[in-house]
Scaffold this motif. Structure first.
Motif, PDB file in Angstrom:
ATOM      1  N   ILE A 289      -3.931   0.473   5.641  1.00  6.59           N
ATOM      2  CA  ILE A 289      -5.324   0.033   5.711  1.00  6.59           C
ATOM      3  C   ILE A 289      -5.991   0.188   4.351  1.00  6.59           C
ATOM      4  N   GLU A 290      -6.589  -0.894   3.884  1.00  7.65           N
ATOM      5  CA  GLU A 290      -7.410  -0.857   2.678  1.00  7.65           C
ATOM      6  C   GLU A 290      -8.865  -0.793   3.127  1.00  7.65           C
ATOM      7  N   LEU A 291      -9.609   0.158   2.590  1.00  4.54           N
ATOM      8  CA  LEU A 291     -10.987   0.388   3.019  1.00  4.54           C
ATOM      9  C   LEU A 291     -12.003  -0.146   2.025  1.00  4.54           C
ATOM     10  N   GLU A 292     -13.194  -0.418   2.544  1.00  4.63           N
ATOM     11  CA  GLU A 292     -14.342  -0.672   1.684  1.00  4.63           C
ATOM     12  C   GLU A 292     -14.712   0.660   1.029  1.00  4.63           C
ATOM     13  N   VAL A 293     -15.439   0.610  -0.057  1.00  6.73           N
ATOM     14  CA  VAL A 293     -15.823   1.817  -0.784  1.00  6.73           C
ATOM     15  C   VAL A 293     -16.607   2.766   0.123  1.00  6.73           C
ATOM     16  N   LYS A 294     -16.232   4.038   0.084  1.00  2.00           N
ATOM     17  CA  LYS A 294     -16.909   5.126   0.801  1.00  2.00           C
ATOM     18  C   LYS A 294     -16.970   4.926   2.313  1.00  2.00           C
ATOM     19  N   GLN A 295     -15.940   4.341   2.896  1.00  2.00           N
ATOM     20  CA  GLN A 295     -15.914   4.115   4.343  1.00  2.00           C
ATOM     21  C   GLN A 295     -14.850   4.938   5.062  1.00  2.00           C
ATOM     22  N   GLN A 296     -14.155   5.801   4.326  1.00  6.06           N
ATOM     23  CA  GLN A 296     -13.046   6.541   4.934  1.00  6.06           C
ATOM     24  C   GLN A 296     -13.474   7.367   6.140  1.00  6.06           C
ATOM     25  N   ALA A 297     -14.510   8.159   6.023  1.00  2.00           N
ATOM     26  CA  ALA A 297     -14.927   9.027   7.132  1.00  2.00           C
ATOM     27  C   ALA A 297     -15.283   8.209   8.367  1.00  2.00           C
ATOM     28  N   ASN A 298     -15.997   7.112   8.172  1.00  2.29           N
ATOM     29  CA  ASN A 298     -16.389   6.244   9.277  1.00  2.29           C
ATOM     30  C   ASN A 298     -15.161   5.636   9.964  1.00  2.29           C
ATOM     31  N   VAL A 299     -14.237   5.119   9.176  1.00  6.19           N
ATOM     32  CA  VAL A 299     -13.051   4.475   9.746  1.00  6.19           C
ATOM     33  C   VAL A 299     -12.172   5.509  10.445  1.00  6.19           C
ATOM     34  N   VAL A 300     -11.960   6.662   9.823  1.00  7.89           N
ATOM     35  CA  VAL A 300     -11.135   7.699  10.449  1.00  7.89           C
ATOM     36  C   VAL A 300     -11.756   8.136  11.778  1.00  7.89           C
ATOM     37  N   ALA A 301     -13.060   8.250  11.834  1.00  6.91           N
ATOM     38  CA  ALA A 301     -13.734   8.618  13.091  1.00  6.91           C
ATOM     39  C   ALA A 301     -13.475   7.558  14.168  1.00  6.91           C
ATOM     40  N   GLN A 302     -13.505   6.288  13.790  1.00  5.44           N
ATOM     41  CA  GLN A 302     -13.227   5.220  14.754  1.00  5.44           C
ATOM     42  C   GLN A 302     -11.767   5.250  15.202  1.00  5.44           C
TER      43      GLN A 302
ATOM     44  N   ARG B 221      -9.754   7.806  15.306  1.00  7.79           N
ATOM     45  CA  ARG B 221      -9.514   9.005  16.113  1.00  7.79           C
ATOM     46  C   ARG B 221      -9.810   8.755  17.589  1.00  7.79           C
ATOM     47  N   LYS B 222     -10.698   7.826  17.901  1.00  5.98           N
ATOM     48  CA  LYS B 222     -11.081   7.529  19.283  1.00  5.98           C
ATOM     49  C   LYS B 222     -10.012   6.727  20.035  1.00  5.98           C
TER      50      LYS B 222
ATOM     51  N   PRO C  45      -6.511   6.303  21.569  1.00  5.25           N
ATOM     52  CA  PRO C  45      -5.368   7.143  21.933  1.00  5.25           C
ATOM     53  C   PRO C  45      -4.021   6.567  21.473  1.00  5.25           C
ATOM     54  N   GLU C  46      -3.974   5.279  21.203  1.00 10.86           N
ATOM     55  CA  GLU C  46      -2.724   4.662  20.753  1.00 10.86           C
ATOM     56  C   GLU C  46      -2.363   5.088  19.325  1.00 10.86           C
ATOM     57  N   ILE C  47      -3.362   5.547  18.589  1.00  9.61           N
ATOM     58  CA  ILE C  47      -3.124   5.953  17.203  1.00  9.61           C
ATOM     59  C   ILE C  47      -2.654   7.400  17.223  1.00  9.61           C
ATOM     60  N   ILE C  48      -1.400   7.602  16.826  1.00 10.05           N
ATOM     61  CA  ILE C  48      -0.810   8.927  16.952  1.00 10.05           C
ATOM     62  C   ILE C  48      -0.739   9.680  15.633  1.00 10.05           C
ATOM     63  N   GLN C  49      -0.901   8.980  14.515  1.00  9.55           N
ATOM     64  CA  GLN C  49      -0.911   9.631  13.204  1.00  9.55           C
ATOM     65  C   GLN C  49      -1.810   8.842  12.268  1.00  9.55           C
ATOM     66  N   CYS C  50      -2.469   9.565  11.371  1.00 11.17           N
ATOM     67  CA  CYS C  50      -3.302   8.922  10.356  1.00 11.17           C
ATOM     68  C   CYS C  50      -3.235   9.773   9.094  1.00 11.17           C
ATOM     69  N   TYR C  51      -2.887   9.153   7.988  1.00 11.30           N
ATOM     70  CA  TYR C  51      -2.763   9.843   6.709  1.00 11.30           C
ATOM     71  C   TYR C  51      -3.540   9.093   5.637  1.00 11.30           C
ATOM     72  N   THR C  52      -4.106   9.814   4.684  1.00 13.53           N
ATOM     73  CA  THR C  52      -4.590   9.178   3.470  1.00 13.53           C
ATOM     74  C   THR C  52      -3.373   9.010   2.566  1.00 13.53           C
ATOM     75  N   VAL C  53      -3.387   7.942   1.772  1.00 10.27           N
ATOM     76  CA  VAL C  53      -2.269   7.672   0.872  1.00 10.27           C
ATOM     77  C   VAL C  53      -2.795   7.252  -0.492  1.00 10.27           C
ATOM     78  N   SER C  54      -1.953   7.409  -1.487  1.00  9.63           N
ATOM     79  CA  SER C  54      -2.319   6.938  -2.815  1.00  9.63           C
ATOM     80  C   SER C  54      -1.810   5.509  -2.982  1.00  9.63           C
ATOM     81  N   GLY C  55      -2.354   4.810  -3.945  1.00 13.35           N
ATOM     82  CA  GLY C  55      -1.921   3.441  -4.194  1.00 13.35           C
ATOM     83  C   GLY C  55      -2.958   2.431  -3.745  1.00 13.35           C
ATOM     84  N   HIS C  56      -2.511   1.212  -3.500  1.00 14.05           N
ATOM     85  CA  HIS C  56      -3.419   0.119  -3.164  1.00 14.05           C
ATOM     86  C   HIS C  56      -4.112   0.333  -1.819  1.00 14.05           C
TER      87      HIS C  56
END
Length: 147
Positions: free
Chosen positions: A75-88, A90-91, A93-104
């Protein structure tokens, strides 16, 4: 704070539990060359400090793949949207893992669904989230190994 030798024993304990979290503490103690009480104390401390936050069941590869489809989404995010997207994310249940990554890309997400239609809906819903610029998805085919 743990001494360096304690840190090595803690890491050995974590490695043993990662391989088999159901191993009896007496066996773990024997593997580490310490008493059962020492293992129990270390384990309690690691849980209390948040190093170990839970235990899970890992299904055998035949069982997991017989009933589910899994995919990874970059996932490529808009600037300063990480917290908002991660919160969404997290809701869902199909999403079992989420990591921040370096790169594009900014986030790596693993999802598990029961049908291809459901998988497609989840991927579409992630792409439509406010703050998501773009996504790239890959369906996982076969697990070759897992640690």
């Amino acid at each position: 704070m743990a001494r360096p030798s304690d840190g090595r024993k803690d890491q050995e304990l974590i490695n043993i539990l990662t391989a088999n979290a159901r191993m009896p503490l007496a066996e773990v103690a024997k593997s580490l060359g310490v008493s059962r009480a020492t293992v129990q104390g270390r384990l309690s401390r690691l849980e209390r400090e948040g190093v170990i936050v839970g235990y899970t069941t890992v299904l055998g590869k035949d069982e997991v793949h017989a009933t589910t489809l899994s995919a990874v989404i970059m996932i490529e995010l808009e600037v300063k949207q990480q917290a908002n997207v991660v919160a969404q994310l997290r809701k869902r249940p199909e999403i079992i893992q989420c990591y921040t990554v370096s790169g594009h890309f900014d986030l790596f997400v693993k999802i598990r669904c029961t049908t291809s239609t459901h998988l497609d809906e989840v991927i579409d819903s992630i792409a439509a989230m406010e703050g998501v610029r773009r996504t790239t998805s890959s369906i996982l085919l076969a697990r070759k190994f897992e640690r």
